[in-house]
Design a protein around this motif. Structure first.
Motif, PDB file in Angstrom:
ATOM      1  N   ASP A  67       0.837  -1.206   0.000  1.00  0.00           N
ATOM      2  CA  ASP A  67       0.000   0.000   0.000  1.00  0.00           C
ATOM      3  C   ASP A  67       0.868   1.250   0.000  1.00  0.00           C
ATOM      4  OD1 ASP A  67      -2.511  -1.310   0.098  1.00  0.00           O
ATOM      5  OD2 ASP A  67      -2.193  -1.742   2.224  1.00  0.00           O
ATOM      6  N   ALA A  68       1.600   1.487  -1.074  1.00  0.00           N
ATOM      7  CA  ALA A  68       2.525   2.611  -1.128  1.00  0.00           C
ATOM      8  C   ALA A  68       1.766   3.921  -1.282  1.00  0.00           C
ATOM      9  CB  ALA A  68       3.494   2.427  -2.283  1.00  0.00           C
ATOM     10  N   THR A  69       2.156   4.878  -0.481  1.00  0.00           N
ATOM     11  CA  THR A  69       1.599   6.224  -0.609  1.00  0.00           C
ATOM     12  C   THR A  69       2.405   6.993  -1.655  1.00  0.00           C
ATOM     13  OG1 THR A  69       3.048   7.173   1.071  1.00  0.00           O
ATOM     14  CG2 THR A  69       0.963   6.214   1.840  1.00  0.00           C
ATOM     15  N   THR A  70       1.910   8.151  -2.054  1.00  0.00           N
ATOM     16  CA  THR A  70       2.631   8.988  -3.015  1.00  0.00           C
ATOM     17  C   THR A  70       3.996   9.391  -2.479  1.00  0.00           C
ATOM     18  OG1 THR A  70       0.517   9.829  -3.806  1.00  0.00           O
ATOM     19  CG2 THR A  70       2.465  11.101  -4.378  1.00  0.00           C
ATOM     20  N   VAL A  71       4.067   9.697  -1.190  1.00  0.00           N
ATOM     21  CA  VAL A  71       5.339  10.075  -0.572  1.00  0.00           C
ATOM     22  C   VAL A  71       6.329   8.911  -0.616  1.00  0.00           C
ATOM     23  CG1 VAL A  71       6.418  10.772   1.607  1.00  0.00           C
ATOM     24  CG2 VAL A  71       4.278  11.832   0.887  1.00  0.00           C
ATOM     25  N   GLN A  72       5.864   7.704  -0.317  1.00  0.00           N
ATOM     26  CA  GLN A  72       6.748   6.538  -0.353  1.00  0.00           C
ATOM     27  C   GLN A  72       7.248   6.253  -1.768  1.00  0.00           C
ATOM     28  OE1 GLN A  72       3.958   3.885   1.532  1.00  0.00           O
ATOM     29  NE2 GLN A  72       5.267   3.713   3.349  1.00  0.00           N
ATOM     30  N   VAL A  73       6.362   6.350  -2.753  1.00  0.00           N
ATOM     31  CA  VAL A  73       6.773   6.118  -4.143  1.00  0.00           C
ATOM     32  C   VAL A  73       7.834   7.137  -4.550  1.00  0.00           C
ATOM     33  CG1 VAL A  73       5.983   6.210  -6.546  1.00  0.00           C
ATOM     34  CG2 VAL A  73       4.625   4.999  -4.836  1.00  0.00           C
ATOM     35  N   ASP A  74       7.633   8.403  -4.184  1.00  0.00           N
ATOM     36  CA  ASP A  74       8.627   9.433  -4.503  1.00  0.00           C
ATOM     37  C   ASP A  74       9.968   9.135  -3.854  1.00  0.00           C
ATOM     38  OD1 ASP A  74       6.911  10.837  -6.119  1.00  0.00           O
ATOM     39  OD2 ASP A  74       6.371  12.315  -4.597  1.00  0.00           O
ATOM     40  N   ARG A  75       9.951   8.716  -2.601  1.00  0.00           N
ATOM     41  CA  ARG A  75      11.210   8.376  -1.920  1.00  0.00           C
ATOM     42  C   ARG A  75      11.900   7.208  -2.585  1.00  0.00           C
ATOM     43  NH1 ARG A  75       9.511   8.838   4.376  1.00  0.00           N
ATOM     44  NH2 ARG A  75       9.578  11.096   4.507  1.00  0.00           N
ATOM     45  N   LEU A  76      11.137   6.208  -2.998  1.00  0.00           N
ATOM     46  CA  LEU A  76      11.723   5.011  -3.596  1.00  0.00           C
ATOM     47  C   LEU A  76      12.416   5.315  -4.916  1.00  0.00           C
ATOM     48  CD1 LEU A  76       8.823   2.583  -2.755  1.00  0.00           C
ATOM     49  CD2 LEU A  76      11.164   2.421  -1.885  1.00  0.00           C
ATOM     50  N   TRP A  77      11.745   6.008  -5.834  1.00  0.00           N
ATOM     51  CA  TRP A  77      12.394   6.258  -7.122  1.00  0.00           C
ATOM     52  C   TRP A  77      13.530   7.258  -6.979  1.00  0.00           C
ATOM     53  CZ3 TRP A  77      12.730  10.958  -9.397  1.00  0.00           C
ATOM     54  CH2 TRP A  77      11.734  11.903  -9.153  1.00  0.00           C
ATOM     55  N   GLN A  78      13.402   8.220  -6.062  1.00  0.00           N
ATOM     56  CA  GLN A  78      14.494   9.157  -5.852  1.00  0.00           C
ATOM     57  C   GLN A  78      15.715   8.458  -5.248  1.00  0.00           C
ATOM     58  OE1 GLN A  78      12.700  12.319  -3.604  1.00  0.00           O
ATOM     59  NE2 GLN A  78      11.562  13.081  -5.372  1.00  0.00           N
ATOM     60  N   ALA A  79      15.472   7.521  -4.338  1.00  0.00           N
ATOM     61  CA  ALA A  79      16.584   6.745  -3.771  1.00  0.00           C
ATOM     62  C   ALA A  79      17.250   5.906  -4.858  1.00  0.00           C
ATOM     63  CB  ALA A  79      16.079   5.854  -2.641  1.00  0.00           C
ATOM     64  N   PHE A  80      16.451   5.338  -5.769  1.00  0.00           N
ATOM     65  CA  PHE A  80      17.012   4.557  -6.867  1.00  0.00           C
ATOM     66  C   PHE A  80      17.911   5.429  -7.749  1.00  0.00           C
ATOM     67  CE2 PHE A  80      16.791   3.358 -11.333  1.00  0.00           C
ATOM     68  CZ  PHE A  80      17.396   2.113 -11.276  1.00  0.00           C
ATOM     69  N   LEU A  81      17.430   6.616  -8.124  1.00  0.00           N
ATOM     70  CA  LEU A  81      18.249   7.502  -8.959  1.00  0.00           C
ATOM     71  C   LEU A  81      19.508   7.945  -8.228  1.00  0.00           C
ATOM     72  CD1 LEU A  81      15.771   9.847 -10.863  1.00  0.00           C
ATOM     73  CD2 LEU A  81      16.986   7.836 -11.692  1.00  0.00           C
ATOM     74  N   ARG A  82      19.380   8.243  -6.951  1.00  0.00           N
ATOM     75  CA  ARG A  82      20.543   8.677  -6.173  1.00  0.00           C
ATOM     76  C   ARG A  82      21.568   7.553  -6.107  1.00  0.00           C
ATOM     77  NH1 ARG A  82      18.145   9.656  -1.531  1.00  0.00           N
ATOM     78  NH2 ARG A  82      17.140  11.455  -2.442  1.00  0.00           N
ATOM     79  N   ARG A  83      21.102   6.332  -5.859  1.00  0.00           N
ATOM     80  CA  ARG A  83      22.018   5.203  -5.745  1.00  0.00           C
ATOM     81  C   ARG A  83      22.659   4.871  -7.094  1.00  0.00           C
ATOM     82  NH1 ARG A  83      22.186   0.042  -2.408  1.00  0.00           N
ATOM     83  NH2 ARG A  83      23.427  -1.281  -3.726  1.00  0.00           N
TER      84      ARG A  83
END
Length: 113
Positions: A67-83
């Motif tokens: 049940d991902a929220t919009t905030v969680q989805v944003d954190r996940l893809w941003q963490a992927f790009l950062r990594r």
């Protein structure tokens, strides 16, 4: 849509309550019967350009949170790009070249005792 420094505009779309199709029992050898269903969230990430100049393809990310929220989805893809933009975490770095011989032959220092 979010503007990023290295990738231009990034667009992420997410669908939750999806699950990967498990096809191998390697991690589930003790499981009798049907393999378990593991629900999660699938994120499709498309960026405008890549730092290398290559043509960007969409990237599909899977997260085990159903049940991902919009905030969680944003954190996940941003963490992927950062990594993925940090060379020290890449397993293959052809641009870095081979390790210097002097670094490989560095003398060991004895510890106390």
């Amino acid at each position: 849509m979010t503007a990023t420094r290295l990738y231009g505009t990034a667009v992420a779309r997410a669908r939750d309550r999806l699950h990967p199709r498990l096809t191998h029992r390697s991690a589930w050898t003790a499981q009798l019967g049907a393999l378990p269903v593991i629900e999660g969230t699938v994120i499709r990430l498309q960026v405008e350009h890549l730092p290398s100049g290559a043509t960007p393809e969409p990237v599909w990310l899977w997260w085990s949170g159903p049940d991902a929220t919009t905030v969680q989805v944003d954190r996940l893809w941003q963490a992927f790009l950062r990594r993925s933009s940090t060379p020290s975490v890449c397993s293959s770095r052809p641009w870095a070249g081979p390790a210097r011989r002097s670094a490989l032959l560095k003398p060991q220092t004895a510890g106390p005792g």
